[in-house]
Structure formats: C-alpha cells, structure tokens
Design an enzyme around this catalytic site. Structure first.
Site, PDB file in Angstrom:
ATOM      1  N   ARG A 152       0.809  -1.223   0.000  1.00 55.17           N
ATOM      2  CA  ARG A 152       0.000   0.000   0.000  1.00 55.17           C
ATOM      3  C   ARG A 152       0.844   1.277   0.000  1.00 55.17           C
ATOM      4  O   ARG A 152       0.486   2.263  -0.631  1.00 55.17           O
ATOM      5  CB  ARG A 152      -0.885   0.009   1.249  1.00 55.17           C
ATOM      6  CG  ARG A 152      -2.080  -0.884   1.101  1.00 55.17           C
ATOM      7  CD  ARG A 152      -3.194  -0.074   0.504  1.00 55.17           C
ATOM      8  NE  ARG A 152      -4.320  -0.931   0.218  1.00 55.17           N
ATOM      9  CZ  ARG A 152      -5.515  -0.496  -0.143  1.00 55.17           C
ATOM     10  NH1 ARG A 152      -5.757   0.780  -0.256  1.00 55.17           N
ATOM     11  NH2 ARG A 152      -6.466  -1.340  -0.403  1.00 55.17           N
ATOM     12  N   ILE A 200      -8.859   3.391   0.051  1.00 57.49           N
ATOM     13  CA  ILE A 200      -8.483   4.322   1.106  1.00 57.49           C
ATOM     14  C   ILE A 200      -7.171   4.990   0.701  1.00 57.49           C
ATOM     15  O   ILE A 200      -6.192   4.298   0.397  1.00 57.49           O
ATOM     16  CB  ILE A 200      -8.274   3.572   2.453  1.00 57.49           C
ATOM     17  CG1 ILE A 200      -9.514   2.762   2.824  1.00 57.49           C
ATOM     18  CG2 ILE A 200      -7.889   4.544   3.560  1.00 57.49           C
ATOM     19  CD1 ILE A 200     -10.759   3.578   3.000  1.00 57.49           C
ATOM     20  N   LEU A 201      -7.178   6.307   0.672  1.00 53.82           N
ATOM     21  CA  LEU A 201      -5.965   7.024   0.264  1.00 53.82           C
ATOM     22  C   LEU A 201      -4.934   7.012   1.389  1.00 53.82           C
ATOM     23  O   LEU A 201      -5.286   7.021   2.573  1.00 53.82           O
ATOM     24  CB  LEU A 201      -6.317   8.465  -0.115  1.00 53.82           C
ATOM     25  CG  LEU A 201      -7.142   8.589  -1.401  1.00 53.82           C
ATOM     26  CD1 LEU A 201      -7.768   9.980  -1.508  1.00 53.82           C
ATOM     27  CD2 LEU A 201      -6.288   8.282  -2.629  1.00 53.82           C
ATOM     28  N   ASN A 229     -14.189  14.173  -0.723  1.00 56.54           N
ATOM     29  CA  ASN A 229     -14.827  12.910  -1.102  1.00 56.54           C
ATOM     30  C   ASN A 229     -16.341  13.057  -1.020  1.00 56.54           C
ATOM     31  O   ASN A 229     -16.861  13.829  -0.217  1.00 56.54           O
ATOM     32  CB  ASN A 229     -14.385  11.800  -0.125  1.00 56.54           C
ATOM     33  CG  ASN A 229     -15.013  10.457  -0.435  1.00 56.54           C
ATOM     34  OD1 ASN A 229     -14.966   9.982  -1.567  1.00 56.54           O
ATOM     35  ND2 ASN A 229     -15.630   9.826   0.555  1.00 56.54           N
ATOM     36  N   THR A 230     -17.044  12.288  -1.842  1.00 60.92           N
ATOM     37  CA  THR A 230     -18.490  12.208  -1.710  1.00 60.92           C
ATOM     38  C   THR A 230     -18.863  10.811  -1.235  1.00 60.92           C
ATOM     39  O   THR A 230     -18.324   9.809  -1.715  1.00 60.92           O
ATOM     40  CB  THR A 230     -19.208  12.577  -3.021  1.00 60.92           C
ATOM     41  OG1 THR A 230     -20.600  12.343  -2.841  1.00 60.92           O
ATOM     42  CG2 THR A 230     -18.713  11.773  -4.211  1.00 60.92           C
ATOM     43  N   HIS A 231     -19.781  10.762  -0.262  1.00 65.80           N
ATOM     44  CA  HIS A 231     -20.157   9.486   0.357  1.00 65.80           C
ATOM     45  C   HIS A 231     -21.686   9.357   0.353  1.00 65.80           C
ATOM     46  O   HIS A 231     -22.377  10.314   0.738  1.00 65.80           O
ATOM     47  CB  HIS A 231     -19.613   9.436   1.791  1.00 65.80           C
ATOM     48  CG  HIS A 231     -19.921   8.147   2.472  1.00 65.80           C
ATOM     49  ND1 HIS A 231     -19.245   6.980   2.181  1.00 65.80           N
ATOM     50  CD2 HIS A 231     -20.853   7.826   3.400  1.00 65.80           C
ATOM     51  CE1 HIS A 231     -19.748   5.997   2.915  1.00 65.80           C
ATOM     52  NE2 HIS A 231     -20.717   6.489   3.665  1.00 65.80           N
ATOM     53  N   ASP A 245      -9.488  12.497   5.513  1.00 71.69           N
ATOM     54  CA  ASP A 245      -8.340  12.291   6.394  1.00 71.69           C
ATOM     55  C   ASP A 245      -7.944  10.817   6.306  1.00 71.69           C
ATOM     56  O   ASP A 245      -8.422  10.103   5.422  1.00 71.69           O
ATOM     57  CB  ASP A 245      -8.641  12.765   7.832  1.00 71.69           C
ATOM     58  CG  ASP A 245      -9.754  11.968   8.489  1.00 71.69           C
ATOM     59  OD1 ASP A 245     -10.144  10.911   7.950  1.00 71.69           O
ATOM     60  OD2 ASP A 245     -10.227  12.401   9.559  1.00 71.69           O
ATOM     61  N   GLY A 283      -8.705   8.309   8.078  1.00 72.40           N
ATOM     62  CA  GLY A 283      -9.718   7.333   8.487  1.00 72.40           C
ATOM     63  C   GLY A 283     -10.642   6.953   7.338  1.00 72.40           C
ATOM     64  O   GLY A 283     -10.498   7.442   6.210  1.00 72.40           O
ATOM     65  N   ASP A 336     -13.897   7.547   5.875  1.00 74.27           N
ATOM     66  CA  ASP A 336     -15.030   8.479   5.842  1.00 74.27           C
ATOM     67  C   ASP A 336     -15.186   9.260   7.152  1.00 74.27           C
ATOM     68  O   ASP A 336     -16.306   9.516   7.604  1.00 74.27           O
ATOM     69  CB  ASP A 336     -16.331   7.729   5.491  1.00 74.27           C
ATOM     70  CG  ASP A 336     -16.231   7.023   4.152  1.00 74.27           C
ATOM     71  OD1 ASP A 336     -15.652   7.593   3.213  1.00 74.27           O
ATOM     72  OD2 ASP A 336     -16.724   5.885   4.036  1.00 74.27           O
TER      73      ASP A 336
HETATM   74  C1  GRF Z   1     -21.260   7.315  -5.367  1.00 75.64           C
HETATM   75  O1  GRF Z   1     -22.492   7.087  -4.723  1.00 75.64           O
HETATM   76  C2  GRF Z   1     -20.158   7.494  -4.375  1.00 75.64           C
HETATM   77  O2  GRF Z   1     -20.494   8.229  -3.263  1.00 75.64           O
HETATM   78  C3  GRF Z   1     -19.927   6.056  -4.009  1.00 75.64           C
HETATM   79  O3  GRF Z   1     -19.932   5.385  -5.235  1.00 75.64           O
HETATM   80  C4  GRF Z   1     -20.792   6.085  -6.125  1.00 75.64           C
HETATM   81  C5  GRF Z   1     -20.000   6.433  -7.347  1.00 75.64           C
HETATM   82  O4  GRF Z   1     -20.818   6.661  -8.424  1.00 75.64           O
HETATM   83  N1  GRF Z   1     -18.772   5.879  -3.200  1.00 75.64           N
HETATM   84  P1  GRF Z   1     -20.247   7.161  -9.815  1.00 75.64           P
HETATM   85  O5  GRF Z   1     -19.061   6.268 -10.182  1.00 75.64           O
HETATM   86  O6  GRF Z   1     -19.840   8.591  -9.675  1.00 75.64           O
HETATM   87  O7  GRF Z   1     -21.372   6.976 -10.783  1.00 75.64           O
END
Ligand code: GRF
Length: 209
Positions: free
Chosen positions: A74, A101-102, A114-116, A148, A150, A152
């Site tokens: 890693r 995980i970065l 990041n988007t979760h 960070d 961790g 999320d």
């Molecule tokens: C998103 O819901 C993201 O939050 C999750 O995986 C999905 C990615 O979707 N971790 P896409 O590849 O942008 O269509």
C-alpha cells in the site's frame, strides 16, 4: 489536515479519482465551464476498463491508472499515486466514487474532498447504501467531506437528506441518492474553487475568512 483557500485568480486545477461508472465525474465535467472556477486537468483510477476513464477520454481529459496490485504494498502504491497526481499540479483532488483508502503521501500533499452516499457519521465504508437499508433508517443521504486517514471520518463540508421509500432496494435507493450527490458535489467543489475554504477543528467554512 489539508485546508486552505484557493488564492489564484485562475481556475482551480482538479484531479478527479474514480473507480466505477463515473457519473459524479460526468457532473463535474459538465459543470466545468469558465464561470465554474475549476478545470479538470486529469482523471485517475485504481483500475482499468471502467466507464469513468472512458468519460474522461471522451471529454479529452488526460487519464492515469495506478493499481494496488502492481506494487509491493500500500505504501508503494500511495507513493506512486501521489506522484501521478502531483504531475498535474492540482489545487484540489476530488475522490468521486474512488473505492480505495488514500494513503498519507497523497493526503499530506493535496487537499482531498470525497463524496459518500450516506449521512456521516452513519454508515461509513464501502456498503453505505446497503447498510442504511439493512438498519431500516427512513432518511439517509449524502455527505461531501474532506478526506483524512480514516474511513469516511474527515470534516463534513455539506450534507443533504434523501428519504428511503417503501420497497426500495440498494439500487433504487443508491440512484436516488446519486441524483442529489452529483448536484451537491458540483456545488461544493465549485464553491471551494471560487471562494476557498478554511478548516478549524472539524468545522469547514466555505468562503473567504
Ligand atoms: C457514489 O455514490 C459514491 O459516493 C460512491 O460510489 C458512487 C460512485 O458513483 N462511493 P459514480 O461512479 O460517480 O457513478
């Protein structure tokens, strides 16, 4: 903790990381007009042959792939990925459905957002939508946050709620969340690029101090 305003009058440079279909990436590609304040200078992935990379290629954006399996461990992967990202001199790295995980090397070098697909701190990890459904929550949503070390756990920038409907399965719920997620990600990244941000403890403030 990566933080800091964007000082330049020029468009912010974004590197976007993807692992899958890349619809969040597509929303950023579609939004990145001159008034948006940011340009996508490269798209990186941890695997080949994904639609996210194809979307970047169709948009004429350079791509790179750094696979964990091609490295001794890693740390070596983290180092190589940081090098690939650094070549594009980004102001901000956007993890948009990047399923790894970065490592420290990347996180110490660039601010990463990041988007979760859940309302953190509920349901972190790779199966957020499945976990929320299994728990039986009536409301879930999405979170845009700084990354960070961790899983999320970084400071929240923005969140939006999405209702769980009777009869939802993982796919229908995830699609409903993703519709909101794409809009929120574009909104937040645009504001970060145009206005900058400051971090104080767990509070992220968009806009000039
Ligand atoms: C998103 O819901 C993201 O939050 C999750 O995986 C999905 C990615 O979707 N971790 P896409 O590849 O942008 O269509």
């Amino acid at each position: 903790m990566p933080s800091g305003p964007h000082h330049s009058a020029e468009a912010a440079r974004l590197v976007v990381l993807v692992s899958g279909s890349g619809t969040n990436l597509q929303a950023l590609l579609d939004a990145a007009t001159p008034s948006f304040g940011a340009v996508i200078v490269a798209v990186g992935a941890d695997r080949d042959g994904i639609e996210g990379l194809a979307r970047a290629e169709r948009a004429g954006v350079p791509t790179f792939v750094e696979r964990v399996a091609d490295h001794a461990g890693r740390d070596e992967w983290d180092e190589a990925l940081a090098g690939k990202i650094a070549a594009y001199k980004p102001d901000l790295v956007v993890s948009a459905g990047f399923m790894k995980i970065l490592g420290r090397r990347v996180l110490d070098s660039f601010p990463v957002v990041n988007t979760h697909p859940a309302l953190l701190p509920s349901f972190p990890g790779a199966h957020a939508v499945r976990d929320a459904l299994a728990y039986g929550v009536r409301v879930t949503g999405c979170t845009v946050h700084l990354v960070d070390t961790g899983v999320d756990t970084g400071p929240v920038i923005a969140q939006e709620a999405v209702p769980v409907r009777e009869g939802d399965d993982e796919e229908t719920l995830h699609e409903r969340i993703k519709t909101v997620e794409r809009r929120l990600l574009v909104e937040v990244v645009g504001r970060m690029a145009r206005e900058g941000w400051t971090v104080s403890g767990r509070r992220v403030r968009l806009g000039r101090a």
